[in-house]
Design an enzyme around this catalytic site. Structure first.
Site, mmCIF file in Angstrom:
data_model
loop_
_atom_site.group_PDB
_atom_site.id
_atom_site.type_symbol
_atom_site.label_atom_id
_atom_site.label_comp_id
_atom_site.label_asym_id
_atom_site.label_seq_id
_atom_site.Cartn_x
_atom_site.Cartn_y
_atom_site.Cartn_z
ATOM 1 N N ARG A 67 -7.404 -0.327 0.803
ATOM 2 C CA ARG A 67 -7.837 -1.581 0.186
ATOM 3 C C ARG A 67 -8.255 -1.374 -1.264
ATOM 4 O O ARG A 67 -8.230 -2.331 -2.058
ATOM 5 C CB ARG A 67 -8.955 -2.210 1.014
ATOM 6 N N GLU A 80 -9.255 3.842 2.100
ATOM 7 C CA GLU A 80 -8.762 3.925 0.723
ATOM 8 C C GLU A 80 -7.712 2.885 0.379
ATOM 9 O O GLU A 80 -7.527 2.519 -0.785
ATOM 10 C CB GLU A 80 -8.207 5.334 0.456
ATOM 11 N N ASP A 87 -12.142 7.005 3.891
ATOM 12 C CA ASP A 87 -10.920 6.840 4.680
ATOM 13 C C ASP A 87 -10.455 5.390 4.709
ATOM 14 O O ASP A 87 -9.473 5.069 5.358
ATOM 15 C CB ASP A 87 -11.140 7.346 6.113
ATOM 16 N N ASP A 122 1.929 6.310 5.785
ATOM 17 C CA ASP A 122 0.880 5.421 5.292
ATOM 18 C C ASP A 122 1.284 4.721 3.998
ATOM 19 O O ASP A 122 0.518 3.916 3.471
ATOM 20 C CB ASP A 122 -0.427 6.196 5.088
ATOM 21 N N LYS A 160 0.845 -1.196 0.000
ATOM 22 C CA LYS A 160 0.000 0.000 0.000
ATOM 23 C C LYS A 160 0.883 1.249 0.000
ATOM 24 O O LYS A 160 1.768 1.407 0.834
ATOM 25 C CB LYS A 160 -0.893 -0.010 1.242
ATOM 26 N N LYS A 198 -10.008 12.968 8.580
ATOM 27 C CA LYS A 198 -9.459 12.540 9.862
ATOM 28 C C LYS A 198 -9.331 13.736 10.804
ATOM 29 O O LYS A 198 -9.122 14.868 10.347
ATOM 30 C CB LYS A 198 -8.054 11.946 9.664
ATOM 31 N N ASP A 254 -2.544 10.670 3.833
ATOM 32 C CA ASP A 254 -3.955 10.297 3.951
ATOM 33 C C ASP A 254 -4.689 11.305 4.821
ATOM 34 O O ASP A 254 -4.559 11.304 6.043
ATOM 35 C CB ASP A 254 -4.066 8.894 4.564
#
Length: 558
Positions: free
Chosen positions: A409, A407, A405, A346, A323, A335, A328
């Site tokens: 996957r 995202e 949020d 991330d 990933k 968030k 993010d």
């Protein structure tokens, strides 16, 4: 080609490790006081002496056995000096056992004790021995875990030094030396920084091992390869997102491949990048949706290690997917500020698989390996994807969006689908800082492992124990799969309400939809990918978790 910013460099190198003759306690009474390896101390500003733990006498315990739990127990047992400690005691004229007792120090793994006023024996005609900065190093039970901790403590004690010597390797086997050296090299890392003020003291330049086991060249080489991979992950994950756009990470992948120490006769290491236009042509809707609101467009990086050895292709390609969310915000599911602070890390999963494939090439592993890095910034703006949207990922599957949020996957779905459709992987492993649920369930000591393959689970668990990057196998609960059914698309990307909970499990079930019938494992590293505090070889911030366990897995399967 951009400047390479990830990993050891000329201005920020790994400590150099040299091997010299061991110190010989039998020769310390010689008229000159010079033992076999004392000449190796020339120019050293620090002598680090290993100190182990005596076994506790417990019912049923084997004589001399030391429970690894004692590595964390500060009051478990008396210290054992060993040959190196005895030499230091005899040479300096100090009762080091008494020194430890007075300091209430028990040689726990990863601890150290400075000893003041030490002098090494010298020729009386020259006025006796010169003063030496002496540090006792706790090696605990001598397990791989304890030795990694000891190596990290050695790195901390030696910061700012040009050259230090230690006998910590004198009584180890090759695997023990690898653990000690890995800890040393991992503990020497500090985050890259910019600005006019000086940062922390630099890592020690050279560590002289006074005595080392047979096969030390291979052990030290393996440790350096693994530690270099982890440095690269940490550097990439610690880089501010103001610099670290998807295009910048792609540039670092190219630079790493170009600079990798790979023998051209052993194989090739190649990089290809799918830009936003090519992603649109392939209908990679997950990456495109997640990256739509950012001024920095998404991309997908592919890095291939192809060995030249005959029969390499017959081993089957291992594909690693990571990933790569370079920042993010949470998108429209914004968030809180506190939750955004660590989001530059991330993309740690992408950094892990990039470092692992480069390390596999540098180690000359005979199995073909590919890393896929789906890279995007989950921004907030007029182009943000919305709850209720339906997107089509690369294999044609339609996905109903519920939480912008979640995202990670979505970008992984595109990359996993590409791997299944185009790369024919014999092994498929994805790595991601995916869910807060994994952190709640397992904390920060184990990654969550999901797979239906018992042999692969055992191999990853063994690799985790060997490297200290531990995994804990979690269940793929089939009863939860129905919560991903959608009324308007093939799938939901998060469960419908009422949700079954187990957010890490349902995320893994979603990813499984895109791997076909491949041999697959998912590693959720949300808990272990970053740390709130320094702990032994693990630094505060970006930990670099995952590169070493994947490299060890590939070594074991090769």
């Amino acid at each position: 080609m951009p400047d390479l910013r990830a990993g050891p460099r000329t201005d920020r190198p790994l400590p150099r490790v040299e091997v010299a003759a061991p110190l010989d306690v039998a020769e310390v009474t010689d008229a000159t006081g010079l033992a076999g390896g004392v000449g190796a101390l020339a120019g050293c500003s620090l002598l680090v002496v290993p100190v182990g733990r005596a076994a506790r006498h417990q019912d049923g315990a084997q004589p001399g056995a030391v429970d690894e739990a004692q590595d964390d127990d500060a009051s478990a047992a008396r210290v054992v000096l060993g040959a190196a400690g005895s030499w230091a005691a005899a040479s300096s004229g100090l009762d080091l056992v008494e020194v430890c007792a007075l300091a209430r120090w028990r040689g726990a793994a990863g601890t150290s004790l400075p000893v003041h006023g030490a002098r090494l024996a010298g020729d009386p005609r020259d006025g006796g021995g010169a003063p030496v900065r002496l540090v006792l190093l706790g090696t605990g039970s001598g397990s791989a875990r304890a030795l990694r901790r000891a190596g990290a403590a050695l790195a901390r004690a030696a910061r700012g030094c040009d050259r230090v010597a230690t006998a910590a390797a004198a009584e180890l086997d090759a695997e023990g030396l690898r653990s000690l050296a890995e800890g040393l090299l991992l503990g020497a890392w500090s985050p890259p920084r910019t600005g006019v003020e000086e940062g922390p003291e630099p890592a020690v330049r050279t560590v002289v091992l006074l005595g080392a086991p047979a096969g030390h060249e291979r052990a030290l080489g393996s440790a350096a390869t693994a530690a270099t991979a982890t440095w690269r992950v940490r550097d990439l994950a610690a880089t501010p997102s103001s610099t670290k756009t998807p295009a910048w990470v792609a540039g670092q992948a190219r630079a790493l491949a170009a600079a990798a120490a790979v023998d051209p006769a052993a194989g090739t290491l190649e990089v290809a990048v799918l830009d936003e236009e090519e992603l649109a042509q392939r209908r990679a809707g997950g990456l495109l949706a997640v990256g739509a609101a950012s001024q920095h467009p998404p991309c997908l990086v592919r890095v291939d290690w192809t060995p030249a050895a005959p029969g390499a292709a017959g081993r089957g390609r291992a594909v690693l997917v990571g990933k790569g969310i370079t920042f993010d915000t949470g998108g429209l599911a914004l968030k809180p500020r506190e939750s955004m602070v660590a989001m530059k890390t991330d993309m740690a999963g992408a950094a892990v698989v990039l470092a692992a494939v480069v390390a596999a090439a540098e180690a000359g592993l005979p199995r073909p390996v590919t890393a896929l890095l789906p890279l995007a910034e989950n921004g907030l703006g007029a182009s943000s994807y919305r709850p209720g949207d339906v997107i089509r990922v690369l294999d044609g599957t339609t996905v109903e969006v519920d939480n912008p949020d979640a995202e990670g996957r979505l970008v992984l779905a595109d990359a996993l689908a590409l791997a299944d459709a185009e790369l024919d992987p014999a092994l498929l492993v994805d790595v991601a800082t995916l869910t807060g649920a994994a952190t709640l369930g397992l904390g920060r000591q184990h990654a969550a492992l999901y797979t239906s393959d018992d042999a692969l689970a055992a191999a990853l668990a063994a690799a985790g124990e060997s490297t200290g990057e531990r995994v804990w196998r979690m269940p793929l609960v089939e009863e939860y799969r129905a919560s991903l059914d959608s009324d308007v698309a093939d799938l939901r990307h998060v469960p419908s309400r009422p949700a079954p909970g187990a957010g890490s499990v349902t995320a893994a079930l979603f990813l499984r939809e895109f791997v076909g019938q491949r041999r697959w494992a998912h590693l959720d590293i949300a808990g272990v990918g970053r740390s709130e505090k320094e702990s032994h070889e693990v630094p505060r911030g970006a930990t670099g978790w995952g590169a070493r366990v994947l490299l060890r897995l590939l070594e074991d399967l090769a």
